[in-house]
Scaffold this motif. Structure first.
Motif: not given
Length: 346
Positions: A128-156
């Motif tokens: 698929x194709x997506x405008x770079x600005x739109x994908x950047x904004x979407x990633x910026x809106x969610x990246x902070x919530x990604x997990x970092x617990x080594x016990x739950x790598x599937x949320x990382x």
């Protein structure tokens, strides 16, 4: 009247013991750790010097999961002459924890068998194709919530969910979840999902510098590639196991309260504890203390809420004291984040 100069206020006791002010109020009401003196005129609680060690022991016993009834006996036995009671209570609780862990291991073995993947995996591909600005904004809106617990790598990582012409990106660390949607072109097939590890997400985001350029995303099984302006970031996904975010975000409609984001940011930056109190009225959300007289009070992690306040124009949707708080934009339902509340009575 007892001299309060050698005593601690409830705020000082909270600071020195590791128990929050709300917890100290709760343990007072529960008859577990009552202040040495309560001012009859103001209601202020004062604790004696000897109660600091009791509060610290209480905090550790609660972290170990000991019931309040047993904690009362431990503290009473510790301050009394019966030295045999306390070891018996501690040993008994430890045996219960060990039995509970054995039973939990047995249950989890059965659960793993029941939840094992059904059937064989099927090769899925999406281009698929997506405008770079739109994908950047979407990633910026969610990246902070990604997990970092080594016990739950599937949320990382960030989960990419492609269905029709919609791309949803989702991240969660269990305590908060962020979702954003962007429109795409070129894929009209079946639903394709992959969880992209955060290092690869960050590499993808670094490529999206020209907002007008198209970005081409390819997912083939667990292989993910993003290409734009002749540059590429590619790698393997984290495999299956990301939770069903659609089910987790299916909440009853709540009341929406406008947020004064700059004021909230200023108040949250000054919070040193892991829990702060939000006071909710019909038209405002403020960071308040335990003695705020009006409004519903909800406990939150101040750092988590601060990260969710990405723009100045936001609303808070409040469903109820046990439901996730929803931070969303007034102009779209496609980008929002959920934050789990923290009990103020524990």
């Amino acid at each position: 009247m007892r001299d309060t100069r050698a005593m601690r206020s409830i705020g000082e006791m909270a600071r020195d013991s590791g128990l929050g002010v709300s917890a100290l109020r709760f343990y007072d009401r529960a008859g577990v750790l009552m202040p040495a003196r309560v001012d009859p005129a103001t209601g202020y609680r004062w604790y004696g010097p000897e109660q600091l060690d009791e509060a610290r022991v209480l905090a550790r016993l609660r972290r170990a999961g000991m019931p309040l009834a047993d904690i009362r006996l431990v503290l009473a036995g510790w301050s009394g002459a019966d030295t045999g009671l306390v070891p018996s209570l501690l040993d008994g609780h430890l045996r219960r924890l060990e039995r509970g862990l054995t039973e939990a291991r047995t249950e989890f073995s059965t659960i793993r068998a029941l939840l094992a993947p059904k059937g064989t995996s099927v090769t899925t591909t999406a281009r698929l194709t997506v405008p770079a600005a739109a994908l950047a904004a979407a990633l910026d809106a969610v990246r902070f919530a990604a997990g970092s617990d080594p016990e739950l790598p599937l949320l990382g990582g960030v989960h990419f969910d492609i269905e029709g012409r919609d791309l949803h990106v989702v991240a969660t660390d269990r305590y908060r979840m962020a979702v954003a949607r962007t429109a795409t072109a070129g894929h009209d097939g079946e639903r394709v999902q992959v969880t992209v590890p955060t290092p690869l997400v960050d590499a993808m985001r670094a490529l999206l510098t020209d907002g007008d350029a198209p970005a081409r995303l390819t997912v083939a099984d667990d292989r993910v590639e993003l290409e734009t302006q002749g540059r590429e970031a590619a790698g393997q996904g984290l495999g299956e196991g990301f939770p069903d975010y659609r089910r987790l975000t299916r909440l009853p409609e709540g009341r929406r309260i406008p947020l004064d984001v700059p004021a909230l940011r200023r108040a949250l930056v000054d919070q040193a504890e892991d829990v702060c109190t939000l006071v909710l009225t019909a038209d405002a959300v403020t960071v308040g203390g335990d003695d705020e007289p009006t409004g519903e009070r909800v406990g939150v992690n101040p750092g988590y809420l601060l990260e969710a306040l990405a723009t100045d124009d936001l609303l808070l949707e409040y469903v109820g004291p046990k439901a996730p708080l929803v931070v969303l934009r007034p102009d779209t339902e496609d980008t929002f984040s959920l934050l789990m509340p923290i009990s103020l009575d524990a």
